[in-house]
Write a protein that holds these residues in place. Structure first.
Motif, PDB file in Angstrom:
ATOM      1  N   ARG A 101       0.542  -1.175   0.098  1.00  0.00           N
ATOM      2  CA  ARG A 101       0.043   0.041   0.101  1.00  0.00           C
ATOM      3  C   ARG A 101       0.786   1.312   0.004  1.00  0.00           C
ATOM      4  NH1 ARG A 101      -3.882  -3.093   4.105  1.00  0.00           N
ATOM      5  NH2 ARG A 101      -5.227  -3.752   2.812  1.00  0.00           N
ATOM      6  N   PHE A 102       1.953   1.082   0.916  1.00  0.00           N
ATOM      7  CA  PHE A 102       2.888   2.199   0.835  1.00  0.00           C
ATOM      8  C   PHE A 102       3.590   2.654  -0.308  1.00  0.00           C
ATOM      9  CE2 PHE A 102       5.813   5.055   3.043  1.00  0.00           C
ATOM     10  CZ  PHE A 102       7.064   4.987   2.292  1.00  0.00           C
ATOM     11  N   TRP A 103       3.903   1.784  -1.141  1.00  0.00           N
ATOM     12  CA  TRP A 103       4.518   1.767  -2.586  1.00  0.00           C
ATOM     13  C   TRP A 103       3.301   2.199  -3.383  1.00  0.00           C
ATOM     14  CZ3 TRP A 103       9.272   2.803  -1.785  1.00  0.00           C
ATOM     15  CH2 TRP A 103       9.854   2.084  -1.058  1.00  0.00           C
ATOM     16  N   LYS A 105       0.717   4.116  -2.912  1.00  0.00           N
ATOM     17  CA  LYS A 105       0.535   5.408  -2.733  1.00  0.00           C
ATOM     18  C   LYS A 105       1.768   6.499  -3.250  1.00  0.00           C
ATOM     19  CE  LYS A 105      -1.008   8.247   1.021  1.00  0.00           C
ATOM     20  NZ  LYS A 105      -1.040   8.869   2.497  1.00  0.00           N
TER      21      LYS A 105
ATOM     22  N   HIS B  52       9.834   9.227   3.284  1.00  0.00           N
ATOM     23  CA  HIS B  52       9.116  10.602   3.556  1.00  0.00           C
ATOM     24  C   HIS B  52       9.704  11.184   4.759  1.00  0.00           C
ATOM     25  CE1 HIS B  52       6.234   9.578   0.952  1.00  0.00           C
ATOM     26  NE2 HIS B  52       6.022   8.496   1.333  1.00  0.00           N
ATOM     27  N   CYS B  66       4.679   2.807   7.987  1.00  0.00           N
ATOM     28  CA  CYS B  66       4.504   4.318   7.769  1.00  0.00           C
ATOM     29  C   CYS B  66       3.145   4.723   7.053  1.00  0.00           C
ATOM     30  CB  CYS B  66       5.770   4.924   6.767  1.00  0.00           C
ATOM     31  SG  CYS B  66       7.257   4.416   7.427  1.00  0.00           S
ATOM     32  N   GLU B  67       2.916   6.057   6.954  1.00  0.00           N
ATOM     33  CA  GLU B  67       1.480   6.382   6.495  1.00  0.00           C
ATOM     34  C   GLU B  67       0.366   6.034   7.378  1.00  0.00           C
ATOM     35  OE1 GLU B  67       1.403   8.224   3.170  1.00  0.00           O
ATOM     36  OE2 GLU B  67       3.159   8.480   4.079  1.00  0.00           O
ATOM     37  N   ILE B  70      -2.502   3.781   6.535  1.00  0.00           N
ATOM     38  CA  ILE B  70      -1.932   2.257   6.315  1.00  0.00           C
ATOM     39  C   ILE B  70      -1.425   1.732   7.670  1.00  0.00           C
ATOM     40  CG2 ILE B  70       0.042   1.095   5.192  1.00  0.00           C
ATOM     41  CD1 ILE B  70       0.158   3.157   2.886  1.00  0.00           C
TER      42      ILE B  70
END
Lengths: 228, 227
Positions: A101-103, A105, B52, B66-67, B70
């Motif tokens: 999900r991080f990548w 985004k 980030h 992170c995020e 998420i």
């Protein structure tokens, strides 16, 4: 028996043939063997259907399933994975899911934006955009070491989302007149693009190269962007 | 595996940091809160989020996530047998939760920030109109998602409640500074009721910044340098 299309299991996709966001939905549906009806949309003259089904953003792609519309490509991809459980596009492990999900985004919110800046600027501004895109891509480059795909041995969410890089950024470099992703700096990404290009689902679902380049050339002319 | 030490790198005033804190509370997961000093970034933060360099970062058995949204999903999936589910069970309802959470971050919060920055009557009016349009959408989304229950997620706070609720303290500070009601009972009655329920929830109360303290902090960080 009368057709009750509102309640049917039918899957309909409102999309656009040259859009990376629309094509990624086609890839996911094809990967899972889900039959769907494709409705090509004119995004310069939006249909009542599109405006009704996506009143918030008025954009494609929109997936309609069981009569209910879903918008935003990343949301749609997760919906597809939640609904059709064969050939999963997200990994099982929670920390790997979080990384995927991080990548995804990062690609949509930063790499895509930086790449568009490359297309839309000139001179120093363009140089800065190229550098920004490369810095972001370096993270993806490192992710691919030792893997055929971001998803491991088979296509996953990040591969599907990153087709934007393979077939919209790298593919149009000659038109843009700048090698944003040179093979010397990004050998892993180029190896991955080769793997993608040999995959049957990808081959079936990406825009045909000649027509795609013609379309982009025409758009660049229209927007007065110099094409190489 | 739900085992392993849990640490959260963050700051008390950040709405994004508040999200995983509420989620961890809902799941009754103990964690060490590692507060960053405003204006500087620790070695641990830079190492854990090299892309980030931002908070929040969850460290679970030293593996970083992170995020904020998420991280909330990660918490829900990892501690799935503890406490209520943070996302609805039906795929369509999950899609709606994700859709509105993305809308909140990409449109609604941006409009709130623009409101703080707006100068002059014309600009302020335009930003208010945009913000209120968003509120109307969220009011309807709440009615659709909650299906008569107190939260977007139903009986219990979930992913979408957390995503919007984390901004309430900053919303209040903005209302005070602008002397303008941004969340109005007359215009968005359901959202206002929801905000009350959210703020009074035992998982939220300990991590919701106090309005007065946050207003002080806001004054400090937004202080215009003297000519």
């Amino acid at each position: 028996m009368a057709e009750r299309s509102e309640d049917s299991e039918e899957v309909k996709l409102l999309g656009m043939w040259a859009s990376p966001f629309s094509r990624r939905i086609e890839i996911a549906l094809t990967l899972k063997g889900v039959p769907y009806e494709f409705s090509e949309q004119d995004i310069t003259n939006k249909s009542d259907l599109l405006l009704r089904l996506n009143p918030v953003y008025k954009m494609i792609p929109v997936l309609v399933h069981n009569g209910k519309p879903i918008s935003e490509s990343l949301v749609i991809l997760e919906y597809i994975d939640d609904t059709w459980r064969n050939n999963p596009i997200l990994p099982q492990d929670p920390s790997e899911r979080a990384m995927a999900r991080f990548w995804a985004k990062l690609i949509d919110q930063q790499i895509c934006v930086a790449a568009m800046k490359v297309a839309g600027t000139i001179g120093e501004e363009r140089d800065a955009a190229v550098e920004e895109t490369r810095n972001l891509l370096m993270f993806l480059e490192k992710e691919l070491v030792g893997k055929d795909f971001f998803g491991g041995q088979s296509l996953g969410l990040v591969d599907i989302v990153a087709t934007l890089v393979a077939f919209w950024l790298i593919r149009t470099e000659d038109l843009l007149g700048v090698k944003v992703v040179p093979v010397e700096k990004f050998p892993e990404i180029h190896r991955w693009v080769k793997n993608l290009s040999g995959n049957d689902v990808i081959k079936k679902c990406i825009p045909p190269e000649d027509e795609h380049l013609e379309y982009i050339r025409a758009r660049m002319d229209k927007l007065n962007i110099k094409s190489a | 595996m739900a085992s392993g030490e849990v640490k959260l790198i963050g700051a008390w005033a950040s709405p994004f940091v508040m999200r995983p804190r509420v989620a961890l509370n809902l799941k009754s997961v103990p964690y060490e809160f590692l507060q960053e000093t405003f204006g500087s970034k620790s070695e641990l933060l830079l190492k854990s989020n090299p892309v980030h360099k931002k908070i929040p970062v969850l460290l679970h058995a030293d593996k970083p996530v992170c995020e904020s949204n998420i991280i909330v999903e990660y918490i829900d999936e990892t501690w799935s047998s503890s406490g209520p589910s943070l996302l609805p069970s039906l795929p369509y309802d999950r899609a709606m939760a994700r859709f509105w959470a993305a809308y909140i971050d990409e449109k609604w919060f941006v409009a709130l920030r623009n409101f703080l920055k707006a100068e002059g009557e014309e600009e302020k009016k335009a930003v208010i109109a945009e913000f209120e349009e968003g509120n109307a959408l969220l009011e309807k989304a709440f009615i659709d998602c909650s299906k008569g229950k107190p939260f977007f997620n139903g009986d219990h706070i979930g992913y979408l409640d957390i995503s919007l609720g984390s901004f309430l303290a900053w919303l209040r500070v903005t209302e005070l500074a602008a002397s303008y009601k941004l969340l109005d009972e007359a215009k968005t009655p359901s959202l206002c009721k929801w905000a009350d329920h959210f703020c009074n929830d035992p998982a939220v109360k300990p991590v919701m910044p106090e309005t007065a303290k946050l207003a002080e902090f806001a004054k400090k960080i937004f202080a215009k340098p003297q000519a």
